[in-house]
Design an enzyme around this catalytic site. Structure first.
Site, PDB file in Angstrom:
ATOM      1  N   LYS A 209      28.483  37.050  34.251  1.00 42.06           N
ATOM      2  CA  LYS A 209      29.724  37.248  34.878  1.00 42.06           C
ATOM      3  C   LYS A 209      29.765  38.857  35.002  1.00 42.06           C
ATOM      4  CE  LYS A 209      34.017  35.730  35.191  1.00 42.06           C
ATOM      5  NZ  LYS A 209      34.464  34.282  35.582  1.00 42.06           N
TER       6      LYS A 209
ATOM      7  N   ASP B   8      36.890  35.874  40.821  1.00 47.33           N
ATOM      8  CA  ASP B   8      37.620  35.672  39.600  1.00 47.33           C
ATOM      9  C   ASP B   8      39.008  36.323  39.694  1.00 47.33           C
ATOM     10  OD1 ASP B   8      37.051  34.230  36.619  1.00 47.33           O
ATOM     11  OD2 ASP B   8      37.874  36.294  36.403  1.00 47.33           O
TER      12      ASP B   8
HETATM   13  P1  NDP Z   1      43.804  35.500  40.644  1.00 47.33           P
HETATM   14  O1  NDP Z   1      43.639  37.061  40.798  1.00 47.33           O
HETATM   15  O2  NDP Z   1      44.191  34.793  41.920  1.00 47.33           O
HETATM   16  O3  NDP Z   1      45.207  35.145  40.101  1.00 47.33           O
HETATM   17  C1  NDP Z   1      45.437  35.784  38.574  1.00 47.33           C
HETATM   18  C2  NDP Z   1      47.030  35.343  38.126  1.00 47.33           C
HETATM   19  O4  NDP Z   1      46.925  35.664  36.766  1.00 47.33           O
HETATM   20  C3  NDP Z   1      47.882  36.288  38.816  1.00 47.33           C
HETATM   21  O5  NDP Z   1      49.103  35.307  38.911  1.00 47.33           O
HETATM   22  C4  NDP Z   1      48.150  37.488  37.822  1.00 47.33           C
HETATM   23  O6  NDP Z   1      49.322  37.883  37.950  1.00 47.33           O
HETATM   24  C5  NDP Z   1      47.868  36.529  36.670  1.00 47.33           C
HETATM   25  N1  NDP Z   1      47.373  37.481  35.353  1.00 47.33           N
HETATM   26  C6  NDP Z   1      45.892  38.221  35.737  1.00 47.33           C
HETATM   27  N2  NDP Z   1      45.977  38.878  34.399  1.00 47.33           N
HETATM   28  C7  NDP Z   1      47.411  38.695  33.718  1.00 47.33           C
HETATM   29  C8  NDP Z   1      47.892  39.331  32.307  1.00 47.33           C
HETATM   30  N3  NDP Z   1      47.137  40.087  31.654  1.00 47.33           N
HETATM   31  N4  NDP Z   1      49.192  38.943  32.283  1.00 47.33           N
HETATM   32  C9  NDP Z   1      49.900  37.823  32.889  1.00 47.33           C
HETATM   33  N5  NDP Z   1      49.290  37.575  33.969  1.00 47.33           N
HETATM   34  C10 NDP Z   1      48.150  37.921  34.501  1.00 47.33           C
HETATM   35  O7  NDP Z   1      42.796  34.710  39.708  1.00 47.33           O
HETATM   36  P2  NDP Z   1      42.234  33.523  39.650  1.00 47.33           P
HETATM   37  O8  NDP Z   1      43.599  32.501  39.918  1.00 47.33           O
HETATM   38  O9  NDP Z   1      40.972  33.274  40.376  1.00 47.33           O
HETATM   39  O10 NDP Z   1      41.877  33.288  38.155  1.00 47.33           O
HETATM   40  C11 NDP Z   1      42.914  32.862  36.785  1.00 47.33           C
HETATM   41  C12 NDP Z   1      42.223  32.432  35.736  1.00 47.33           C
HETATM   42  O11 NDP Z   1      41.291  31.372  36.167  1.00 47.33           O
HETATM   43  C13 NDP Z   1      41.111  33.458  35.223  1.00 47.33           C
HETATM   44  O12 NDP Z   1      41.283  33.205  33.594  1.00 47.33           O
HETATM   45  C14 NDP Z   1      40.050  33.133  35.558  1.00 47.33           C
HETATM   46  O13 NDP Z   1      38.924  33.392  34.791  1.00 47.33           O
HETATM   47  C15 NDP Z   1      39.850  31.621  35.737  1.00 47.33           C
HETATM   48  N6  NDP Z   1      38.840  31.053  36.453  1.00 47.33           N
HETATM   49  C16 NDP Z   1      39.031  31.212  37.897  1.00 47.33           C
HETATM   50  C17 NDP Z   1      38.141  30.456  38.659  1.00 47.33           C
HETATM   51  C18 NDP Z   1      38.231  30.672  40.168  1.00 47.33           C
HETATM   52  O14 NDP Z   1      37.390  29.830  40.822  1.00 47.33           O
HETATM   53  N7  NDP Z   1      38.899  31.669  40.575  1.00 47.33           N
HETATM   54  C19 NDP Z   1      37.380  29.453  38.201  1.00 47.33           C
HETATM   55  C20 NDP Z   1      37.411  28.988  36.784  1.00 47.33           C
HETATM   56  C21 NDP Z   1      38.225  29.609  35.895  1.00 47.33           C
HETATM   57  P3  NDP Z   1      49.367  39.498  38.462  1.00 47.33           P
HETATM   58  O15 NDP Z   1      49.017  39.266  39.982  1.00 47.33           O
HETATM   59  O16 NDP Z   1      50.485  39.739  38.076  1.00 47.33           O
HETATM   60  O17 NDP Z   1      48.156  40.367  37.809  1.00 47.33           O
HETATM   61  O1  2IT Z   2      35.261  31.432  35.623  1.00 47.37           O
HETATM   62  C1  2IT Z   2      34.705  30.715  36.461  1.00 47.37           C
HETATM   63  O2  2IT Z   2      33.948  29.699  36.228  1.00 47.37           O
HETATM   64  C2  2IT Z   2      34.765  31.443  38.005  1.00 47.37           C
HETATM   65  N1  2IT Z   2      35.316  32.382  38.073  1.00 47.37           N
HETATM   66  C3  2IT Z   2      34.044  30.677  39.068  1.00 47.37           C
HETATM   67  C4  2IT Z   2      32.528  31.202  38.963  1.00 47.37           C
HETATM   68  C5  2IT Z   2      31.663  30.871  40.240  1.00 47.37           C
HETATM   69  O3  2IT Z   2      30.528  31.265  40.485  1.00 47.37           O
HETATM   70  O4  2IT Z   2      32.151  30.167  41.141  1.00 47.37           O
END
Ligand code: NDP
Ligand code: 2IT
Length: 449
Positions: free
Chosen positions: A130, A170
């Site tokens: 990461k 992420d």
């Molecule tokens: P994005 O940046 O697309 O969206 C993040 C969302 O979470 C936004 O709505 C943001 O709001 C909110 N958020 C972030 N930090 C905070 C906080 N401290 N308090 C409240 N709200 C918060 O990210 P993703 O959707 O890609 O990721 C979301 C989660 O999913 C993370 O935990 C990530 O690690 C996990 N994840 C993502 C993957 C991927 O493929 N993208 C794969 C597996 C897991 P705001 O805009 O106001 O910050």
């Molecule tokens: O937390 C996760 O699994 C991710 N942000 C996706 C990682 C990836 O390599 O697609």
């Protein structure tokens, strides 16, 4: 004290905390895994004598570097960049990059540690890593984000490669940022290879990658429900976040006949009792991806309530999908969900539930799909993107969706295999042990390395 004589979880954790002072998120993630794995290996001296769990709590390496860039006013800005290469026992390091002001070494160590087990569960040959930076993309112009991404990659490029380490997106890193970073990698290395995933479709990206984490999370929930003789259809769901994972979680719940009534961001949550249908969801995608606006605007647009500074866990629901960030559900939130009749929690975000919340789910014996299992669909399709890049071809949307569906079902079945207890499935135990075994067996085979 040699590991083989450490008998309790507390002793293991004391040692870990001594070696990693102040890294609370890392401690939390390790505790969550070790509480399952220590009892499993207690009568397996091969794992204990090889100190597998101690080795797995020490990342292979951590790279930290200065990222220096200029903002639109010409002012010099300095951020810190990281890549935690946690474990490559079963494949090249693989995991996302996070740009958020809360990024610290502890946060990235917890995420890289989790990623190793998650990637193992997918059944694909990927190790865990990461990276990221404390860069805050909020309010930055496209040019500023581009200059930051280029500066970040100017250092990172020497540490990654298609057979070494393959980053992805992420929080704060989506299609725009991956594209800027890939463009800079090409400029520096002059090699068109699958060194990042989540790329645009015109330059080696995979169909379904954008949707994969959210879709996969709902598929996983569907499998837990089916195993208990239930279905998503007709269920009310609460979703937090409004970014990539949240959006495609809503989309898949809708496809399966459920209704989602909340979304959130760091300012608060909206409650739409009518449900966030396909049309409203398209509006949210445009709001977040193109206009980079706030979720409170949804309440104005569609005439529902916005709860400033609050999280959605007190809203009654059958299914809960935390899809924002770590530690967004505390013990009281979990108890409120349970009191309101939640039957399943599937974690789209990484480690969204505090330990007290997890304990509450387990005590109440609700279906709890932990992040390393429930959100593995994203990295799984990243793995399929790597495969397509190596073969220099692209699969169809249907083929990829079917592969994702099968991978999530396979993860569910592994969790049942290792998590079946009397009268219920402990998915926490199942995912931790199933993820551990494959990595541990590879490490054993390598000897002392
Ligand atoms: P994005 O940046 O697309 O969206 C993040 C969302 O979470 C936004 O709505 C943001 O709001 C909110 N958020 C972030 N930090 C905070 C906080 N401290 N308090 C409240 N709200 C918060 O990210 P993703 O959707 O890609 O990721 C979301 C989660 O999913 C993370 O935990 C990530 O690690 C996990 N994840 C993502 C993957 C991927 O493929 N993208 C794969 C597996 C897991 P705001 O805009 O106001 O910050
Ligand atoms: O937390 C996760 O699994 C991710 N942000 C996706 C990682 C990836 O390599 O697609």
């Amino acid at each position: 004290m040699p590991y083989s004589t450490i008998s309790t979880l507390e002793e293991f954790m004391d040692g870990l905390k001594r070696r990693n002072p102040g890294e609370h998120e890392f401690h939390q993630a390790v505790y969550e895994v070790v509480q399952s794995v220590l009892p499993f290996i207690i009568d397996k001296p091969e794992y204990r004598d090889a100190q597998i769990m101690e080795r797995l709590t020490e990342p292979d390496r951590i790279i930290t570097f200065r990222v220096c860039w200029q903002d639109d006013e010409g002012q010099v800005r300095v951020n810190r960049g990281y890549r935690v290469q946690h474990c490559n026992a079963i494949g090249p390091y693989k995991g996302g990059i996070r740009f958020h002001k809360s990024v610290t070494q502890s946060v990235l160590k917890f995420l890289a540690f989790e990623q190793t087990f998650k990637n193992s569960l997918t059944g694909l040959p990927m190790g865990g890593g990461k990276g990221g930076s404390d860069f805050n993309p909020k309010g930055k112009s496209d040019s500023e984000v581009m200059r930051f991404c280029q500066a970040f990659m100017t250092e990172l490029h020497r540490h990654i490669g298609p057979h070494t380490d393959v980053p992805a997106g992420d929080i704060g890193v989506g299609a725009r940022e991956v594209s800027y970073m890939f463009g800079q990698y090409l400029r520096l290395e002059n090699e068109f290879v699958g060194v990042l995933t989540g790329k645009g479709l015109a330059f080696g990206g995979s169909l379904i990658r954008t949707e994969a984490t959210g879709y996969g999370c709902v598929y996983y929930c569907q499998d837990m429900l089916r195993h208990a003789g239930q279905d998503v259809e007709g269920k009310t769901a609460v979703v937090s976040g409004s970014g990539n994972v949240a959006q495609y979680t809503v989309e898949k719940v809708n496809h399966l006949g459920g209704k989602v009534v909340t979304l959130s961001d760091s300012s608060g949550f909206i409650h739409d009792p009518e449900g966030i249908d396909a049309e409203k969801l398209e509006w949210v995608k445009d709001l977040k991806e193109n206009r980079r606006g706030r979720i409170s605007e949804y309440a104005q647009e569609f005439g529902c309530e916005f709860f400033e500074g609050q999280r959605p866990w007190a809203v009654p629901c059958d299914l809960a999908f935390p899809c924002a960030t770590q530690n967004e559900i505390n013990e009281d939130d979990a108890k409120a969900l349970i009191a309101n009749g939640v039957i399943a929690v599937a974690e789209g975000a990484n480690m969204p539930s505090e330990q007290g919340a997890i304990d509450a789910y387990i005590d109440a014996r609700i279906m709890f799909g932990p992040s390393k299992a429930a959100n593995a669909g994203g990295v799984a399709v990243s793995g399929l993107e790597m495969t397509q890049n190596s073969m220099r071809l692209s699969w169809s949307r249907d083929e990829l969706d079917q592969r994702l569906r099968e991978i999530m079902m396979n993860i569910h079945d592994q969790c049942v295999e290792y998590g079946q207890e009397e009268g219920w499935v402990n998915y926490l135990q199942g995912s931790n042990v199933a993820g551990f075994v494959k990595v541990a067996d590879a490490m054993l085979a390598y000897g002392v390395v």
